[in-house]
Design a protein around this motif. Structure first.
Motif, mmCIF file in Angstrom:
data_model
loop_
_atom_site.group_PDB
_atom_site.id
_atom_site.type_symbol
_atom_site.label_atom_id
_atom_site.label_comp_id
_atom_site.label_asym_id
_atom_site.label_seq_id
_atom_site.Cartn_x
_atom_site.Cartn_y
_atom_site.Cartn_z
ATOM 1 N N UNK A 178 11.768 78.571 61.350
ATOM 2 C CA UNK A 178 12.342 77.451 60.500
ATOM 3 C C UNK A 178 12.930 77.993 59.132
ATOM 4 N N UNK A 179 14.409 77.721 58.935
ATOM 5 C CA UNK A 179 15.005 78.329 57.817
ATOM 6 C C UNK A 179 15.777 77.222 56.925
ATOM 7 N N UNK A 180 15.720 77.347 55.844
ATOM 8 C CA UNK A 180 16.131 76.565 54.694
ATOM 9 C C UNK A 180 17.252 77.009 53.742
ATOM 10 N N UNK A 181 18.093 76.102 53.354
ATOM 11 C CA UNK A 181 19.282 76.388 52.468
ATOM 12 C C UNK A 181 19.523 75.019 51.993
ATOM 13 N N UNK A 182 18.811 74.072 51.627
ATOM 14 C CA UNK A 182 18.951 72.694 50.959
ATOM 15 C C UNK A 182 18.397 71.787 52.021
ATOM 16 N N UNK A 183 18.195 71.843 53.240
ATOM 17 C CA UNK A 183 17.375 71.288 54.409
ATOM 18 C C UNK A 183 16.701 72.098 55.210
ATOM 19 N N UNK A 184 15.845 71.696 55.961
ATOM 20 C CA UNK A 184 14.919 72.429 57.097
ATOM 21 C C UNK A 184 15.324 72.320 58.362
ATOM 22 N N UNK A 185 15.747 73.525 59.109
ATOM 23 C CA UNK A 185 16.275 73.626 60.324
ATOM 24 C C UNK A 185 15.466 74.390 61.283
ATOM 25 N N UNK A 186 15.138 74.182 62.460
ATOM 26 C CA UNK A 186 14.470 75.042 63.278
ATOM 27 C C UNK A 186 15.444 75.704 64.102
ATOM 28 N N UNK A 187 15.721 77.332 63.885
ATOM 29 C CA UNK A 187 16.560 78.021 64.800
ATOM 30 C C UNK A 187 15.986 78.258 66.024
ATOM 31 N N UNK A 188 16.543 77.911 67.386
ATOM 32 C CA UNK A 188 16.251 78.381 68.520
ATOM 33 C C UNK A 188 17.634 79.157 68.994
ATOM 34 N N UNK A 189 17.261 80.235 69.694
ATOM 35 C CA UNK A 189 18.589 81.028 70.237
ATOM 36 C C UNK A 189 18.507 80.840 71.847
ATOM 37 N N UNK A 252 21.639 77.849 56.272
ATOM 38 C CA UNK A 252 20.182 78.230 56.801
ATOM 39 C C UNK A 252 20.225 79.468 57.656
ATOM 40 N N UNK A 253 21.250 79.052 58.501
ATOM 41 C CA UNK A 253 21.287 80.150 59.891
ATOM 42 C C UNK A 253 21.585 81.655 59.118
ATOM 43 N N UNK A 254 22.489 81.509 58.186
ATOM 44 C CA UNK A 254 23.075 82.689 57.556
ATOM 45 C C UNK A 254 21.774 83.541 57.011
ATOM 46 N N UNK A 294 23.845 81.521 50.266
ATOM 47 C CA UNK A 294 24.724 81.871 51.473
ATOM 48 C C UNK A 294 25.961 80.771 51.092
ATOM 49 N N UNK A 295 27.149 81.524 51.468
ATOM 50 C CA UNK A 295 28.239 80.848 51.343
ATOM 51 C C UNK A 295 28.797 80.175 52.777
ATOM 52 N N UNK A 296 29.280 79.065 52.828
ATOM 53 C CA UNK A 296 29.892 78.410 53.829
ATOM 54 C C UNK A 296 31.116 77.868 53.646
ATOM 55 N N UNK A 297 32.096 78.064 54.446
ATOM 56 C CA UNK A 297 33.428 77.595 54.088
ATOM 57 C C UNK A 297 34.163 77.040 55.338
ATOM 58 N N UNK A 298 35.223 76.262 55.130
ATOM 59 C CA UNK A 298 35.941 75.639 56.241
ATOM 60 C C UNK A 298 37.035 74.674 55.560
ATOM 61 N N UNK A 299 37.962 74.358 56.490
ATOM 62 C CA UNK A 299 38.911 73.516 56.175
ATOM 63 C C UNK A 299 38.525 72.027 56.453
ATOM 64 N N UNK A 300 39.462 71.062 56.405
ATOM 65 C CA UNK A 300 39.077 69.736 56.553
ATOM 66 C C UNK A 300 40.411 68.762 56.293
ATOM 67 N N UNK A 301 40.421 67.595 56.640
ATOM 68 C CA UNK A 301 41.487 66.745 56.801
ATOM 69 C C UNK A 301 41.102 65.271 56.656
ATOM 70 N N UNK A 302 41.914 64.434 56.318
ATOM 71 C CA UNK A 302 41.632 63.116 56.028
ATOM 72 C C UNK A 302 41.956 62.433 57.459
ATOM 73 N N UNK A 303 41.171 61.410 57.893
ATOM 74 C CA UNK A 303 41.126 60.793 58.824
ATOM 75 C C UNK A 303 41.648 59.377 58.819
#
Length: 305
Positions: A178-189, A252-254, A294-303
């Motif tokens: 279970x990983x947390x970085x603002x919210x909790x997530x169960x990591x399953x691979x 959280x995964x990072x 952890x840093x997370x980045x990405x692009x985005x656009x208006x819909x």
């Protein structure tokens, strides 16, 4: 731009420059006059996995003032514009949402220009930097302090039963956590890409387990290369089957990969998400030695409407 009961609602997708890709989010840049019920109603009517609401902005002296669609946020000592933000799924408020943070940062950058932002969330303070790269805006959020914990064997067995995943289909090199970085997530691979692609789960059963464990999503992953992963995120507690691109889970995964020694302390990771839903997106996860966040980045656009 959309109008929902007199409220100006913008729609953006995060982690893709294509409006048909990534993860869509509603963004309300002035939610200072909305109560919880109104914000939940907006999120439910939009039907996206989450929507973001700016409920105020911080002035340079730390005093909070109402947000405004025509006013920039106050600048802190660093020059960053500071805002208070809340997130709602169609069913409930969530403490933090990465893709809606990116969407909001991009909306603010289009209105006020690129630069540094600071969002006050229920999970903690989240800085975001928006830059323009080759004509595209790109947002990078910095997570709150992460944490990684074990999951009880009985809870793991219940999660696998709800997913209808045999334990033999898990990748033993990436143990469940279970990983947390603002919210909790169960990591399953998953051991194979085929296992990850075949997602048919018991919605009510998984939702019940996630409520009991205070999980926001399951972070289901398959390792395609040392620094490249395909991921999927069931989100029944939010009222949707699957989240198309999940910034909070990516952070959280990072943290999980670093805690388990599966990547170097300094690493740049690529997460592909949404392909199995027909909404492909790309999330970049950066780890820095000596910095737990952890840093997370990405692009985005208006819909468009």
């Amino acid at each position: 731009m959309s109008q929902i009961p007199g409220i100006e609602v913008l729609r953006y997708t995060a982690f893709s420059a294509d409006p048909e890709g990534g993860n869509p989010a509603g963004v309300v840049l002035d939610a200072s006059g909305l109560d919880d019920a109104a914000m939940l109603a907006v999120a439910a009517e939009l039907g996206y996995s989450e929507s973001a609401f700016l409920t105020g902005r911080e002035e340079a002296g730390g005093e909070e003032t109402p947000g405004g669609a025509g006013a920039s946020g106050g600048a802190g000592a660093s020059g960053a514009r500071e805002y208070t933000i809340r997130y709602f799924s169609p069913k409930a408020e969530v403490p933090f949402c990465g893709h809606a943070t990116v969407a909001t940062a991009l909306a603010l950058a289009e209105r006020d220009g690129p630069g540094d932002l600071v969002f006050g969330t229920r999970a903690g303070t989240v800085p975001v930097t928006v830059t323009r790269e080759g004509g595209e805006l790109r947002a990078t959020l910095t997570s709150v302090e992460p944490d990684v914990a074990d999951i009880a064997p009985d809870d793991l067995a219940e999660a696998l039963a709800a997913l209808d995943w045999p334990a033999a289909d898990l990748d033993p090199a990436l143990p469940p956590r279970i990983a947390f970085a603002g919210a909790r997530h169960l990591v399953l691979a998953a051991a194979t890409r085929e296992r990850l692609a075949d997602l048919r789960y018991d919605f009510a059963r998984l939702e019940a387990l996630m409520h009991r464990l205070d999980l926001t999503t399951l972070q289901l992953v398959w390792r395609a290369a040392p620094a490249v992963f395909h991921v999927r995120d069931p989100f029944p507690v939010g009222g949707v089957v699957e989240d198309p691109a999940t910034g909070a889970a990516a952070a959280a995964f990072g943290a999980y990969l670093r805690a388990e020694g599966l990547v170097p302390d300094t690493a740049l990771l690529t997460l592909h998400q949404g392909e199995d839903m027909g909404r492909p997106g790309t999330l970049t996860v950066e780890l820095r030695a000596g910095d737990a966040r952890v840093r997370v980045s990405g692009t985005g656009t208006r819909i468009g409407d």
